[in-house]
Design a protein around this motif. Sequence first.
Motif, PDB file in Angstrom:
ATOM      1  N   ASP A  13      17.669  23.927  -7.219  1.00 19.32           N
ATOM      2  CA  ASP A  13      18.374  22.648  -7.151  1.00 19.32           C
ATOM      3  C   ASP A  13      19.148  22.443  -5.856  1.00 19.32           C
ATOM      4  O   ASP A  13      19.964  21.518  -5.763  1.00 19.32           O
ATOM      5  CB  ASP A  13      19.329  22.518  -8.335  1.00 19.32           C
ATOM      6  N   THR A  14      18.901  23.259  -4.847  1.00 21.76           N
ATOM      7  CA  THR A  14      19.667  23.140  -3.600  1.00 21.76           C
ATOM      8  C   THR A  14      19.527  21.760  -2.990  1.00 21.76           C
ATOM      9  O   THR A  14      20.526  21.100  -2.641  1.00 21.76           O
ATOM     10  CB  THR A  14      19.197  24.203  -2.591  1.00 21.76           C
ATOM     11  N   ASP A  15      18.295  21.286  -2.840  1.00 20.72           N
ATOM     12  CA  ASP A  15      18.074  19.964  -2.255  1.00 20.72           C
ATOM     13  C   ASP A  15      18.714  18.874  -3.095  1.00 20.72           C
ATOM     14  O   ASP A  15      19.220  17.876  -2.550  1.00 20.72           O
ATOM     15  CB  ASP A  15      16.574  19.696  -2.111  1.00 20.72           C
ATOM     16  N   TYR A  16      18.719  19.034  -4.392  1.00 26.29           N
ATOM     17  CA  TYR A  16      19.257  18.003  -5.272  1.00 26.29           C
ATOM     18  C   TYR A  16      20.787  18.009  -5.267  1.00 26.29           C
ATOM     19  O   TYR A  16      21.413  16.956  -5.441  1.00 26.29           O
ATOM     20  CB  TYR A  16      18.697  18.206  -6.684  1.00 26.29           C
ATOM     21  N   GLN A  17      21.396  19.183  -5.032  1.00 28.06           N
ATOM     22  CA  GLN A  17      22.843  19.234  -4.858  1.00 28.06           C
ATOM     23  C   GLN A  17      23.255  18.496  -3.585  1.00 28.06           C
ATOM     24  O   GLN A  17      24.240  17.744  -3.567  1.00 28.06           O
ATOM     25  CB  GLN A  17      23.308  20.695  -4.787  1.00 28.06           C
ATOM     26  N   LEU A  18      22.494  18.706  -2.493  1.00 26.78           N
ATOM     27  CA  LEU A  18      22.776  18.012  -1.244  1.00 26.78           C
ATOM     28  C   LEU A  18      22.598  16.505  -1.403  1.00 26.78           C
ATOM     29  O   LEU A  18      23.404  15.710  -0.893  1.00 26.78           O
ATOM     30  CB  LEU A  18      21.866  18.534  -0.135  1.00 26.78           C
ATOM     31  N   ALA A  19      21.539  16.108  -2.124  1.00 24.29           N
ATOM     32  CA  ALA A  19      21.311  14.681  -2.348  1.00 24.29           C
ATOM     33  C   ALA A  19      22.452  14.071  -3.150  1.00 24.29           C
ATOM     34  O   ALA A  19      22.851  12.916  -2.909  1.00 24.29           O
ATOM     35  CB  ALA A  19      19.982  14.490  -3.075  1.00 24.29           C
ATOM     36  N   LEU A  20      23.006  14.818  -4.070  1.00 23.46           N
ATOM     37  CA  LEU A  20      24.140  14.316  -4.849  1.00 23.46           C
ATOM     38  C   LEU A  20      25.364  14.128  -3.963  1.00 23.46           C
ATOM     39  O   LEU A  20      26.082  13.115  -4.077  1.00 23.46           O
ATOM     40  CB  LEU A  20      24.440  15.288  -5.991  1.00 23.46           C
ATOM     41  N   SER A  21      25.610  15.075  -3.078  1.00 21.68           N
ATOM     42  CA  SER A  21      26.750  14.946  -2.161  1.00 21.68           C
ATOM     43  C   SER A  21      26.581  13.722  -1.261  1.00 21.68           C
ATOM     44  O   SER A  21      27.543  12.970  -1.011  1.00 21.68           O
ATOM     45  CB  SER A  21      26.888  16.211  -1.312  1.00 21.68           C
ATOM     46  N   GLU A  22      25.380  13.510  -0.750  1.00 20.28           N
ATOM     47  CA  GLU A  22      25.138  12.345   0.098  1.00 20.28           C
ATOM     48  C   GLU A  22      25.326  11.046  -0.683  1.00 20.28           C
ATOM     49  O   GLU A  22      25.860  10.062  -0.162  1.00 20.28           O
ATOM     50  CB  GLU A  22      23.710  12.409   0.661  1.00 20.28           C
ATOM     51  N   ALA A  23      24.918  11.027  -1.943  1.00 20.18           N
ATOM     52  CA  ALA A  23      25.077   9.829  -2.763  1.00 20.18           C
ATOM     53  C   ALA A  23      26.556   9.539  -2.999  1.00 20.18           C
ATOM     54  O   ALA A  23      26.977   8.372  -3.015  1.00 20.18           O
ATOM     55  CB  ALA A  23      24.343  10.006  -4.089  1.00 20.18           C
ATOM     56  N   LYS A  24      27.347  10.583  -3.190  1.00 20.51           N
ATOM     57  CA  LYS A  24      28.794  10.379  -3.363  1.00 20.51           C
ATOM     58  C   LYS A  24      29.404   9.801  -2.094  1.00 20.51           C
ATOM     59  O   LYS A  24      30.282   8.918  -2.155  1.00 20.51           O
ATOM     60  CB  LYS A  24      29.459  11.711  -3.715  1.00 20.51           C
ATOM     61  N   ALA A  25      28.963  10.278  -0.938  1.00 24.68           N
ATOM     62  CA  ALA A  25      29.489   9.765   0.335  1.00 24.68           C
ATOM     63  C   ALA A  25      29.115   8.300   0.517  1.00 24.68           C
ATOM     64  O   ALA A  25      29.939   7.487   0.967  1.00 24.68           O
ATOM     65  CB  ALA A  25      28.956  10.608   1.490  1.00 24.68           C
ATOM     66  N   ARG A  26      27.883   7.956   0.170  1.00 20.93           N
ATOM     67  CA  ARG A  26      27.461   6.553   0.306  1.00 20.93           C
ATOM     68  C   ARG A  26      28.262   5.649  -0.616  1.00 20.93           C
ATOM     69  O   ARG A  26      28.611   4.521  -0.248  1.00 20.93           O
ATOM     70  CB  ARG A  26      25.970   6.430   0.005  1.00 20.93           C
ATOM     71  N   LEU A  27      28.586   6.136  -1.795  1.00 19.66           N
ATOM     72  CA  LEU A  27      29.390   5.340  -2.709  1.00 19.66           C
ATOM     73  C   LEU A  27      30.804   5.151  -2.155  1.00 19.66           C
ATOM     74  O   LEU A  27      31.383   4.061  -2.265  1.00 19.66           O
ATOM     75  CB  LEU A  27      29.437   5.997  -4.085  1.00 19.66           C
ATOM     76  N   ALA A  28      31.358   6.210  -1.539  1.00 21.93           N
ATOM     77  CA  ALA A  28      32.699   6.073  -0.946  1.00 21.93           C
ATOM     78  C   ALA A  28      32.681   5.054   0.181  1.00 21.93           C
ATOM     79  O   ALA A  28      33.615   4.224   0.294  1.00 21.93           O
ATOM     80  CB  ALA A  28      33.166   7.432  -0.434  1.00 21.93           C
ATOM     81  N   ASP A  29      31.659   5.077   1.028  1.00 20.36           N
ATOM     82  CA  ASP A  29      31.547   4.082   2.101  1.00 20.36           C
ATOM     83  C   ASP A  29      31.435   2.678   1.527  1.00 20.36           C
ATOM     84  O   ASP A  29      32.051   1.721   2.041  1.00 20.36           O
ATOM     85  CB  ASP A  29      30.330   4.381   2.977  1.00 20.36           C
ATOM     86  N   ALA A  30      30.639   2.538   0.463  1.00 20.86           N
ATOM     87  CA  ALA A  30      30.452   1.222  -0.134  1.00 20.86           C
ATOM     88  C   ALA A  30      31.739   0.724  -0.771  1.00 20.86           C
ATOM     89  O   ALA A  30      32.066  -0.468  -0.695  1.00 20.86           O
ATOM     90  CB  ALA A  30      29.347   1.288  -1.189  1.00 20.86           C
ATOM     91  N   GLU A  31      32.502   1.631  -1.362  1.00 22.62           N
ATOM     92  CA  GLU A  31      33.778   1.240  -1.959  1.00 22.62           C
ATOM     93  C   GLU A  31      34.757   0.769  -0.889  1.00 22.62           C
ATOM     94  O   GLU A  31      35.489  -0.224  -1.058  1.00 22.62           O
ATOM     95  CB  GLU A  31      34.352   2.421  -2.735  1.00 22.62           C
ATOM     96  N   LEU A  32      34.748   1.491   0.246  1.00 24.09           N
ATOM     97  CA  LEU A  32      35.603   1.080   1.368  1.00 24.09           C
ATOM     98  C   LEU A  32      35.197  -0.287   1.901  1.00 24.09           C
ATOM     99  O   LEU A  32      36.047  -1.133   2.203  1.00 24.09           O
ATOM    100  CB  LEU A  32      35.506   2.120   2.491  1.00 24.09           C
ATOM    101  N   ALA A  33      33.897  -0.550   1.974  1.00 22.72           N
ATOM    102  CA  ALA A  33      33.414  -1.836   2.462  1.00 22.72           C
ATOM    103  C   ALA A  33      33.842  -2.961   1.528  1.00 22.72           C
ATOM    104  O   ALA A  33      34.170  -4.070   1.989  1.00 22.72           O
ATOM    105  CB  ALA A  33      31.895  -1.804   2.581  1.00 22.72           C
ATOM    106  N   VAL A  34      33.868  -2.712   0.224  1.00 25.73           N
ATOM    107  CA  VAL A  34      34.313  -3.738  -0.714  1.00 25.73           C
ATOM    108  C   VAL A  34      35.787  -4.030  -0.516  1.00 25.73           C
ATOM    109  O   VAL A  34      36.223  -5.203  -0.478  1.00 25.73           O
ATOM    110  CB  VAL A  34      34.041  -3.282  -2.169  1.00 25.73           C
ATOM    111  N   GLN A  35      36.604  -2.992  -0.364  1.00 25.50           N
ATOM    112  CA  GLN A  35      38.029  -3.193  -0.153  1.00 25.50           C
ATOM    113  C   GLN A  35      38.296  -3.954   1.147  1.00 25.50           C
ATOM    114  O   GLN A  35      39.172  -4.839   1.195  1.00 25.50           O
ATOM    115  CB  GLN A  35      38.745  -1.837  -0.139  1.00 25.50           C
ATOM    116  N   GLN A  36      37.509  -3.635   2.196  1.00 26.90           N
ATOM    117  CA  GLN A  36      37.664  -4.321   3.477  1.00 26.90           C
ATOM    118  C   GLN A  36      37.271  -5.796   3.339  1.00 26.90           C
ATOM    119  O   GLN A  36      37.960  -6.691   3.858  1.00 26.90           O
ATOM    120  CB  GLN A  36      36.788  -3.652   4.537  1.00 26.90           C
ATOM    121  N   ALA A  37      36.168  -6.072   2.602  1.00 27.21           N
ATOM    122  CA  ALA A  37      35.728  -7.448   2.426  1.00 27.21           C
ATOM    123  C   ALA A  37      36.748  -8.244   1.619  1.00 27.21           C
ATOM    124  O   ALA A  37      37.004  -9.422   1.917  1.00 27.21           O
ATOM    125  CB  ALA A  37      34.367  -7.465   1.720  1.00 27.21           C
TER     126      ALA A  37
END
Length: 387
Positions: A104-128
């Motif tokens: 599951d190494t690749d899938y753990q990394l994919a999960l971390s990247e998905a969490k980062a993308r969600l944080a960026d998207a949340e920041l973009a909503v707050q900025q908008a």
Amino acid sequence: MASTLTKVIAPLLVIAASAGAYALLQASRPEPEKNDEPQHTAAVYTATVAPETEALEVITQGEVRSRTEIDLVAQVGGRVVDVSPEFVEGGRIQPGVPLLQIDDTDYQLALSEAKARLADAELAVQQALADQDVARKQLRNDPSPSDLALKKPQVAQAMAMREAARAGLEQARLELQRTRVTLPFAGRVADTRVHIGQFISPGAVLGTVFGTELVEVRLPLNNRQLASLGLPIGYTAPAGGGLPVTFSADVAGSNHQWTGKLVRLDASVDPDTRMLYAIAEVADPYGKAASKLGMPLAVGLFVEARIQGRKLDQGMRIPGSALRAGNIVYVVNREGLLEIRDVDVVHATADRAVISAGIAPGEQVVTSAIRNPIQGMAVRSLTSAEG
């Protein structure tokens, strides 16, 4: 003249002498001996016709099969890094317990990247939202500001990107969970096709498994057996209902029995065999429903099934050996004469037959073989061991 007379009289004398000799022989012949022995009658075994008060029993056979049998398929790819000891033929499956673990190494990394993308998207909503608030204050004196000026499309876009990021995060979590191969039901492993260290692709078949919570037995029924059950084609039992069924089979040198219920009939007749199939079920065949000797009702076992059918208001029971040519019985009447009768057969097995018309309780039916049976012939009744 004399010679002519002699020619006429001579034959007459011969005829007269012959007649006299025949009469003398007839008169002197001895009287024939009289046979006072009674005429020979055939001896047959008979059984008494008895009223039938028990439910009709249908005997048939079928193979045990699991209600749930599937190919175990990988939903994600990777290298197999762990295999359960139960992932072998005959191994036990528990709901939610992993059978295989994919790297599951690749899938753990994919999960971390998905969490980062969600944080960026949340920041973009707050900025908008902040930009929208500033624009609203700046345009409060404008009687008809546009949606673009009020930052509405920007906010909607930011929120949509956030929803997409959330979906990506859920997908990453789901794929990580799928590296642990589990099943939602209890069962057994039929066969395996992968080993530890093997690389598998999504969609690869890992093995075959079947559920043990419930097994089915598909039972063929002919028209007469269907009549004995008294059920319509397409019958489905209510929840918890169904006709009682007793299964039996010889396993490991002993006869074992299991109980179940007939829960439904097919809605159509098999065009090849002209048989209708019934489905009987047994719950927990490897546990509580095991035989008294502890033998489970194993998938693949060929069993005999005895189904309790309907009861007759007025029926007669005779031994199976008394039924001939499908619907004929030989009856010995009170005068000791043979009667050959057609009867209405409701149910028949090798051991017994149930008759609805044609005979009466108390009459004697022939159960043994009889040569050249003739209506009205004299017979001598013997008591049969059958009844």
